[in-house]
Structures are given as structure tokens and as C-alpha cells.
Motif scaffolding. Structure first.
Motif, PDB file in Angstrom:
ATOM      1  N   GLY A  58       0.802  -1.228   0.000  1.00  0.00           N
ATOM      2  CA  GLY A  58       0.000   0.000   0.000  1.00  0.00           C
ATOM      3  C   GLY A  58       0.827   1.266   0.000  1.00  0.00           C
ATOM      4  N   ILE A  59       2.015   1.241  -0.601  1.00  0.00           N
ATOM      5  CA  ILE A  59       2.906   2.397  -0.601  1.00  0.00           C
ATOM      6  C   ILE A  59       2.746   3.151  -1.915  1.00  0.00           C
ATOM      7  N   PRO A  60       2.386   4.444  -1.872  1.00  0.00           N
ATOM      8  CA  PRO A  60       2.226   5.215  -3.111  1.00  0.00           C
ATOM      9  C   PRO A  60       3.561   5.406  -3.824  1.00  0.00           C
ATOM     10  N   ALA A  61       3.483   5.826  -5.064  1.00  0.00           N
ATOM     11  CA  ALA A  61       4.691   6.088  -5.849  1.00  0.00           C
ATOM     12  C   ALA A  61       5.501   7.200  -5.212  1.00  0.00           C
ATOM     13  N   GLY A  62       6.846   7.052  -5.255  1.00  0.00           N
ATOM     14  CA  GLY A  62       7.716   8.072  -4.686  1.00  0.00           C
ATOM     15  C   GLY A  62       9.040   7.482  -4.268  1.00  0.00           C
ATOM     16  N   GLU A  63       9.900   8.364  -3.759  1.00  0.00           N
ATOM     17  CA  GLU A  63      11.212   7.933  -3.290  1.00  0.00           C
ATOM     18  C   GLU A  63      11.217   7.928  -1.764  1.00  0.00           C
ATOM     19  N   TYR A  64      11.723   6.864  -1.166  1.00  0.00           N
ATOM     20  CA  TYR A  64      11.636   6.676   0.283  1.00  0.00           C
ATOM     21  C   TYR A  64      12.989   6.287   0.875  1.00  0.00           C
ATOM     22  N   ARG A  65      13.053   6.436   2.196  1.00  0.00           N
ATOM     23  CA  ARG A  65      14.163   5.930   2.994  1.00  0.00           C
ATOM     24  C   ARG A  65      13.594   4.894   3.953  1.00  0.00           C
ATOM     25  N   VAL A  66      14.213   3.695   3.986  1.00  0.00           N
ATOM     26  CA  VAL A  66      13.705   2.600   4.822  1.00  0.00           C
ATOM     27  C   VAL A  66      14.743   2.285   5.891  1.00  0.00           C
ATOM     28  N   THR A  67      14.301   2.216   7.146  1.00  0.00           N
ATOM     29  CA  THR A  67      15.200   1.859   8.238  1.00  0.00           C
ATOM     30  C   THR A  67      14.734   0.554   8.863  1.00  0.00           C
ATOM     31  N   VAL A  68      15.696  -0.241   9.310  1.00  0.00           N
ATOM     32  CA  VAL A  68      15.439  -1.513   9.982  1.00  0.00           C
ATOM     33  C   VAL A  68      16.212  -1.488  11.301  1.00  0.00           C
ATOM     34  N   ASP A  69      15.505  -1.590  12.423  1.00  0.00           N
ATOM     35  CA  ASP A  69      16.233  -1.571  13.686  1.00  0.00           C
ATOM     36  C   ASP A  69      15.502  -2.338  14.765  1.00  0.00           C
ATOM     37  N   PHE A  70      16.246  -2.661  15.787  1.00  0.00           N
ATOM     38  CA  PHE A  70      15.713  -3.317  16.974  1.00  0.00           C
ATOM     39  C   PHE A  70      16.676  -3.017  18.115  1.00  0.00           C
ATOM     40  N   ILE A  71      16.115  -2.881  19.320  1.00  0.00           N
ATOM     41  CA  ILE A  71      16.946  -2.552  20.462  1.00  0.00           C
ATOM     42  C   ILE A  71      18.078  -3.575  20.610  1.00  0.00           C
ATOM     43  N   GLY A  72      19.296  -3.084  20.744  1.00  0.00           N
ATOM     44  CA  GLY A  72      20.448  -3.964  20.898  1.00  0.00           C
ATOM     45  C   GLY A  72      21.201  -4.201  19.604  1.00  0.00           C
ATOM     46  N   TYR A  73      20.651  -3.685  18.454  1.00  0.00           N
ATOM     47  CA  TYR A  73      21.303  -3.857  17.153  1.00  0.00           C
ATOM     48  C   TYR A  73      21.562  -2.492  16.528  1.00  0.00           C
ATOM     49  N   ARG A  74      22.518  -2.472  15.604  1.00  0.00           N
ATOM     50  CA  ARG A  74      22.775  -1.257  14.846  1.00  0.00           C
ATOM     51  C   ARG A  74      21.699  -1.102  13.773  1.00  0.00           C
ATOM     52  N   GLU A  75      21.259   0.129  13.601  1.00  0.00           N
ATOM     53  CA  GLU A  75      20.214   0.408  12.618  1.00  0.00           C
ATOM     54  C   GLU A  75      20.727   0.222  11.202  1.00  0.00           C
ATOM     55  N   LYS A  76      19.900  -0.354  10.330  1.00  0.00           N
ATOM     56  CA  LYS A  76      20.213  -0.532   8.917  1.00  0.00           C
ATOM     57  C   LYS A  76      19.369   0.453   8.112  1.00  0.00           C
ATOM     58  N   VAL A  77      19.988   1.188   7.205  1.00  0.00           N
ATOM     59  CA  VAL A  77      19.285   2.225   6.450  1.00  0.00           C
ATOM     60  C   VAL A  77      19.404   1.939   4.951  1.00  0.00           C
ATOM     61  N   PHE A  78      18.278   2.006   4.228  1.00  0.00           N
ATOM     62  CA  PHE A  78      18.242   1.868   2.780  1.00  0.00           C
ATOM     63  C   PHE A  78      17.749   3.198   2.201  1.00  0.00           C
TER      64      PHE A  78
END
Length: 802
Positions: A58-78
Motif C-alpha cells: 500500500g505504498i504510493p509512488a515516490g522515493e523513500y528511505r527505509v530503516t530496519v532496527d531493533f533494540i540492541g542492534y545497529r540500525e540498517k538504512v536503505f
């Protein structure tokens, strides 16, 4: 044009799997957040399942930044994740999360928002993590909020000031107009997400509220799919229930909620002993009253909110809320009135008084908001239309019967229906001037209209007849026109950050009741905040704000309240607004172990301070009727008041399982009053909260609160102490919980002894207030769990333009 329109309606998808880089085990409940390329706030998100998989659609057209994180881990950024007509699905593949710290044996990592967050312009209390208050109401949560104190009757002060502007989700409501204590009792604690405290509001905020602003943020989220929660609590004094349901698909979301509570019948006991002196006659009049007051209260709230991201840069929101609360009280009082002359009793009168009161209000709130963002980050246009409409009814009656039969029975009964309408239109615009400076400006119109009818009957010769002197109607209108300009800045390579601005408000008030010649007035309210970060973990800030407290219709209305003929109150149409100049110096420190501390020193100077004053009369004539042995209470601009004090908040994780929190507030108040003695009074409040995490998802909490006595112009407010215990067990993979709560389990009553005094009288009141309670709470969460930070998904006050 057709192709561009088609792109905005694309339902894109982002997929992937999250695993631990060392163990290769799936990371369940990792947070996936999707941001627009030029925004700091997430527009969508989801958590991974038990196998680490996620699929966000359900994501409209466009350019985005996606982050993946959880407490105790380093955040991953796309970065630069693009959804288009040619790329509707973006697979991120297997995502490896690496540990942020060295792994220790037997360490359980828990994703949990700090219960208190200190920001440059406010302190945020995350009520969702509050265990002992969850079976209660908003007042129970406020007792734990830094810089806030609540007395035994539900009166709230912020840094020692009762002049507080209350908001719900950043917006005012008519439910706060008639009875603040009733309104705060009608909001279940389980419905509250956060409470924001702003002691030095900027120029963007209304100038109303000498103490500052308290914003109650209700639970809500913007995540895809369907989720919700059910909360139930039952006890010997209070019963609560609420349900929340949120659904979002693509760029459209809807949330609905329903909550209700009932305060079961409780009976307070009270005695009053007053002695008044008449030096001219060399007499002393004593009045002794002893009675009991059974009381019940119930309420319910429901509402719906809609959110539509029309385009990536255009967002519409609409809310509708309905509130209904009511209370009912009865009373029976024995009265003995005697007159002493020359040391002997010259007369004595014994009587009984029966009374009843009933109050109810129904309020509807509606808002429509539009937000426009631009290509330049920080450039934003906000429009808000708000309408709030309330109807209320207040019935009261009292009858005095004389035991000797020497006097005929006397009594009054009144009926007071009313309507309250408020409309606000707000326009705010933010324009970045450079990387270090942003200009904000806006305008606002407030229109308030209250109508009320008072019908009063007097008991005469055994029958009630219309009392024309106490039967009337009035219309009260207040319009406020405001504009502001504010500059946010960062100086010397962010060595200093802050905000400075000026707000102008024009107030026009009219009233049709007697003596309501209320002049128009202008208010220029400057405000600024300056902050310096000592390092990444600590900062200091200094702020100043100019605030105003306008007397409302209840303060101005000269109608006499004669529900107790020996204690009468009335309004004062000649009241002027109260001004307050507030200074605050704060220090904040976060520790590596999760602890934090916040220290604040404040000074407040309030000329034309509004306070209540009681005057004793042997005989008081009210519209042609004589009442004997009367204390008349009325509000006046008595003089100036200065408050200087400090607030201390600290959270200390003693061990991995035990956490301690404390709030301490102390201050000196000086009241200089025309024709009265200067009063200097010191008061303090201390509370302590201890939480312990047992194995198997079992947690216990203890909370204790002490308020010292406080000397006022004519009284000494009594001290009081209360405490709460709670234990909660989570199960069904932490989606459900059951808890046991109790308040003051070893004493049924809290005893309150208050002294009042004047130039010709002394009075002692003793009240026994029921406080003991036992209860059980049940909670169940369903759908997709929300592990994002509350600050990113709940309504934030600055965005509301209030």
C-alpha cells in the motif's frame, strides 16, 4: 497529466527478511519504518513476524528511505528506495543486523520507550508504561508527571500554579469548561498514550494559562493493517473499559475508540466548626455542621479519526469525538447554631439540611486539518478548523428543617441548563531561511459563546414558588484574535539552539448579566527558549514566557450559589485578567544505563493575582432575602503573587530488574494583597515509584505520593499521603495481561483537616474521604504490534498550532 495521476495511486510493496548476523537466527518484532525522502517522520511501518519476514504494501509512488532496527542492534538504512509504475515491488532481500554491543550471557533486551522524555520545549510522560495508573483515570496519571501536583479533590497545579491550559491531542475541548475535575475523571488511563507538559510555551501557543499547557495525547497509530486493544478494569470504587481499533490501507487510515468509566457510590463525611465574632455587640456565633455526602460519577467517550495522504506532500485529517459525563450527589447535614453574649448562650437553633445535586454534560468535538509540505525540508503550511459544542444541565436543591418547630422550613431548588460553543480557525506557516534559521508565523481566531438559563424556586409556606431575583438567563461571548511570529535558530555551529517569538492577542468579551461591563484588552506575549548541549547526553536550557489567565464566565457571573445557606458563593464581574511572567532554568542528563535526571528552577511573578476571599456576615441580604451566619466567597484581583521553586525528576535502573523513579517539587510562594497581610508559604511534593521485573513476564510496581500543607491567604491546605500497589502478568506472547491494583489498602478514609480564618471568624473543616480501592485489570492487544517510538506516531502538539 493522466500518467502523473496514475502514479500517485500505485500500491507499492517492500519485502525482506531480518536475521541476526552472528547467529543467523530470525529477528522477530524488528521495526521497519518508511520515510519520505525529505521527512524525519515515518509514513508507514511494520514489525517482522516470528521468522523475521515482513511485507509492507500500500505504498504510493515516490522515493523513500527505509530503516530496519531493533533494540540492541545497529540500525540498517536503505536510501533511495523508489516505487514507480515500472517498479511496484522492492525486495530488500535478507537483511543482516549486527549487535550494537558485546553480547552478554543471560541478557534479555526489551524494546521500551523511556517513561519520561525531556525535549527542548516540553517534558513528555509516556503513560503507556505506567503500571499502577492503568486501572484509573487521567488524574491518576497526572500525579506521576514531572512538575505536576494533584490534590485530594482533583485540583491540578503545574509548578505551583492552577492556571493551566488543558488540551486533548493538541486541541481544546468544551469538556474542560464546566468541570475540570469531572473531565479528567472521565478519561481512562488506559486510553492515554502520553502527557506533554509545557511550562514555557512559545509564541506559537495560545497565551492562556499562567502555569503553562498540559496536552493529553490519546492512543493512535498510522501503521498498515488492522490492530487494536481492549482494556477492562473492575474494582470496589472505580470501573473502566475501553477499546481501540485502527486500520490503514495504502494512504488512508481510520481509527475508532470507545471508553467508559463509573465511580461507584462512595460516601464522604465532613464536619465544620466556625466561630465568628461581633465586637460591636460583644457576641460570638458558633455554627457546627456534621454530615455525609454519597456521590456517584459516570462517563463515556467515543470518537473516530481519519487520515488521508492525498499526495506525498498533502495530508488531510479529520476527527470527531463525543463525550458524556455526569455526577450525582446527595447530602444530609445536622446543624447547631448558637450565639454567646457575655459568656452565656443567648440563643440556640438546631436544624437538619437535606441536599441533592446533579450535573451532566454532553460535548461534541470536530476538527478538520490540512498539512502541506514542500520540496524544501522544514517548509510547511498547516490549517486547522475546530468546532466544539457542549450542552450541560445542573440541578441542585436544599431544604432546612428546624427541630424545635420555631421556624418554618426553608429551601431552594434550581435548574440550570446551558450551552457552550467554541470555534477555532488556525493557519500556521514555517519557512526555513537557512540551515540555521526557520521562521514560523500564523494567525488564529477563537469564537466562544455560552448561554445559560437559571430557574430558581424558593420554599414558602410549605410550597415552592418562583424566585424572580434568582431566575434569569444570560449570554456570554468571548472572541480572541491572534497572530504571532517566531524564529528558530542554531548559533555557533549548534553551540546554542533555541526559539524566540512574539504573540499578539486581542480579547473582546461581552455578557448580558448584571455588571458585565467587560473592557476589551490587548496582550503582547513574548517568549524565548535557549538550549546548549554540553555533550550528547546532557544539556541546559533557559526560557521565558509571558502568560495570561482570563476569568471565565463562572468567575464573572454574579449569580449566588445558595446550595448551603451558611456558605454562599458568587462571581465578580469586575475581575481583570491575571498576568504571569515565567522564567525557568533546566538541566537534563541521560546515563548509559538508561537512567536520566531533569532539574528545573523556576520563578513566576503574577500581578493582579486572582484569588478567592471569604467574608463572614451575621446577616447577608441576597436579592431581598436575609440569610444568617453566612460565609460569602468571591474571587478578587487581590494583589501580586511570586513563586520561586525547583522541580527534580530522576529515573535510576538500580539493577537490570529494579527501577526507581522520583518526582520532587518544592517552592516558596509570596502573596502581597491590598488590605491584607503578606503571606509567605513554603510547600513541597515528593513521590517515589519502584518497578521490579520478575521472571516469566511478571512485573510489580509501588507508588507513593506526599503533598505537604500549604498556607494561603485565609486557609491552610492540609497535607495528604496516598500510595498504590500493582502487579501484572503478561501472556499470549505478551499480547494479553492481567493485573491487580490497590490504592491505600490499609485505610478506608483519608482524613483532611483544614483551617480557615478571617478578620472576624475562625473555622475548622474535617473531611473523611474514601480512598481505599482494590481492582483487577485485563488487557488484550491484537493485530500488528507497534514497536515504533510514540513520538513518531502520536499527535504532537506543535503540529496542531496550539
Amino acid at each position: 497529466m493522466f500518467n502523473a495521476l496514475a502514479q500517485t495511486t500505485i500500491n507499492g510493496k517492500i519485502t525482506g527478511k531480518v536475521i541476526d548476523s552472528a547467529t543467523k537466527a530470525p529477528v522477530d518484532f524488528a521495526t521497519i519504518s518508511v520515510f519520505k525522502a525529505d521527512s524525519k517522520n515515518p509514513v508507514n511501518g511494520i514489525s517482522t513476524d516470528s521468522k523475521g519476514n515482513f511485507s509492507l504494501s500500500g505504498i504510493p509512488a515516490g522515493e523513500y528511505r527505509v530503516t530496519v532496527d531493533f533494540i540492541g542492534y545497529r540500525e540498517k538504512v536503505f536510501n533511495k528506495v523508489t516505487i514507480s509504475s515500472s517498479t511496484t515491488t522492492v525486495p530488500l532481500g535478507t537483511i543482516l543486523l549486527t549487535s550494537a554491543t558485546t553480547q552478554l550471557n543471560a541478557v534479555n533486551v526489551t524494546a521500551k520507550v523511556p517513561i519520561v522524555e525531556n525535549k527542548i520545549d516540553k517534558v513528555v510522560y509516556n503513560a503507556a508504561n505506567d503500571l499502577t495508573a492503568q486501572g484509573g483515570v487521567a488524574l491518576d496519571v497526572l500525579k506521576k508527571v514531572p512538575m505536576v501536583s494533584v490534590d485530594i479533590d482533583g485540583n491540578v497545579e503545574l509548578q505551583g500554579s492552577s492556571g493551566i491550559r488543558f488540551l486533548i491531542n493538541g486541541k481544546p475541548s468544551t469538556i474542560f469548561g464546566a468541570s475540570l475535575a469531572d473531565a479528567l475523571q472521565s478519561i481512562p488511563a488506559s486510553q492515554i498514550s502520553t502527557i506533554e507538559v509545557i511550562t514555557s510555551p512559545g509564541a506559537k501557543y495560545d497565551a492562556q494559562g499562567t502555569g503553562g499547557i498540559i496536552n493529553i495525547v490519546l492512543k493512535d497509530n498510522k501503521f498498515q493493517g488492522v490492530n487494536g486493544s481492549v482494556n477492562l478494569s473492575a474494582g470496589i470504587r472505580l470501573e473502566n473499559g475501553s477499546i481501540n481499533l485502527n486500520a490503514r490501507r495504502g494512504n488512508f487510515g481510520v481509527g475508532v475508540f470507545f471508553s467508559g468509566n463509573t465511580q461507584l457510590n462512595t460516601t464522604a463525611k465532613n464536619t465544620t466548626n466556625r466561630t465568628a465574632y461581633n465586637n460591636a455587640r460583644d457576641t460570638a456565633t458558633n455554627l457546627f455542621q456534621s454530615g455525609s455526602n454519597p456521590f456517584t460519577r459516570n462517563s463515556y467517550k467515543t470518537g473516530i479519526n481519519l487520515n488521508w495522504s492525498v499526495t506525498p506532500k498533502d495530508e488531510l485529517t479529520a476527527t470527531f469525538g463525543y463525550n458524556d459525563f455526569r455526577n450525582h450527589g446527595t447530602g444530609f447535614t445536622s446543624q447547631n447554631q448558637s450565639v454567646m453574649a457575655g459568656g452565656d448562650v443567648s440563643s440556640a437553633i438546631s436544624s437538619t439540611r437535606t441536599s441533592a445535586s446533579r450535573f451532566g454534560e454532553k460535548a461534541v468535538d470536530f476538527s478538520l486539518g490540512y498539512k502541506k509540505t514542500f520540496k524544501r525540508e522544514g517548509q510547511q503550511l498547516d490549517f486547522l478548523y475546530l468546532s466544539s459544542f457542549g450542552t450541560n444541565i445542573a440541578d441542585a436543591s436544599q431544604q432546612t428543617d428546624y427541630l424545635t418547630g420555631a421556624y418554618p422550613s426553608a429551601g431552594l431548588r434550581s435548574n440550570n441548563p446551558g450551552k457552550d460553543r467554541q470555534t477555532e480557525i488556525t493557519l500556521d506557516y514555517a519557512q526555513p531561511l537557512s540551515k540555521s534559521f526557520t521562521l514560523e508565523t500564523g494567525a488564529k481566531t477563537f469564537m466562544g459563546n455560552l448561554t445559560s438559563n437559571v430557574f430558581t424556586d424558593t420554599l414558602q409556606n410549605g410550597a415552592y414558588v418562583v424566585n424572580p431575583s434568582q431566575t434569569y438567563s444570560f449570554n456570554y461571548k468571548r472572541n480572541i484574535y491572534a497572530g504571532y511570529a517566531s524564529l528558530s535558530f542554531a548559533l555557533f555551529k549548534d553551540f546554542f539552539t533555541g526559539k524566540a517569538g512574539l504573540r499578539y492577542e486581542r480579547t473582546h468579551t461581552t455578557g448580558t448579566f448584571s455588571g458585565a461591563g467587560i473592557p476589551d484588552y490587548n496582550t503582547f506575549a513574548p517568549a524565548f527558549t535557549l538550549q546548549h548541549k554540553l555533550d550528547d547526553s546532557q544539556s541546559v536550557k533557559f526560557s521565558y514566557s509571558y502568560r495570561i489567565e482570563r476569568p471565565d464566565y463562572g468567575d464573572l457571573n454574579p449569580f449566588y450559589n445558595i446550595s448551603d445557606p451558611h456558605n454562599i458563593s458568587t462571581g465578580n464581574p469586575l475581575l481583570k485578567p491575571e498576568i504571569s511572567k515565567n522564567f525557568e532554568l533546566g538541566y537534563s542528563k541521560n546515563f548509559n544505563n538508561g537512567g536520566n535526571i531533569y532539574l528545573a528552577a523556576f520563578y513566576r511573578n503574577s500581578p493582579d493575582n486572582i484569588q478567592a476571599l471569604s467574608t463572614y456576615y451575621d446577616v447577608l441580604n441576597v436579592n431581598g432575602t436575609d440569610y444568617t451566619a453566612v460565609s460569602l466567597t468571591q474571587r478578587f484581583n487581590l494583589g501580586s503573587q511570586k513563586n520561586i521553586g525547583a522541580s527534580i525528576f530522576g529515573s535510576v535502573p538500580v539493577t537490570g530488574k529494579l527501577n526507581l523513579r522520583t518526582n520532587i517539587q518544592l517552592g516558596q510562594r509570596q502573596s502581597s494583597n491590598v488590605g491584607l497581610a503578606t503571606v509567605n508559604a513554603f510547600a513541597y511534593r515528593v513521590n517515589l515509584n519502584a518497578t521490579y521485573q520478575f521472571p516469566h513476564d511478571l512485573v510489580a510496581e509501588v507508588f507513593g505520593n506526599y503533598n505537604s500543607q500549604q498556607k494561603n491567604i485565609q486557609s491552610i491546605r492540609p497535607a495528604f499521603f496516598n500510595y498504590n500497589l500493582a502487579i501484572r502478568k503478561q501472556f499470549l506472547n505478551k499480547n494479553a495481561s492481567i493485573g491487580l491494583t490497590t490504592a491505600n489498602p490499609f485505610a478506608y478514609y483519608i482524613t483532611q483537616r483544614q483551617t480557615l480564618f478571617g478578620s472576624n471568624f475562625n473555622q475548622t473543616n474535617v473531611r473523611l474521604i474514601p480512598s481505599q480501592s482494590f481492582g483487577v485489570t485485563l488487557t488484550y492487544k491484537f493485530g500488528k504490534l507497534k514497536f515504533d517510538k510514540e513520538k513518531d506516531t502520536t499527535p504532537q502538539l506543535p503540529d496542531m498550532g496550539q
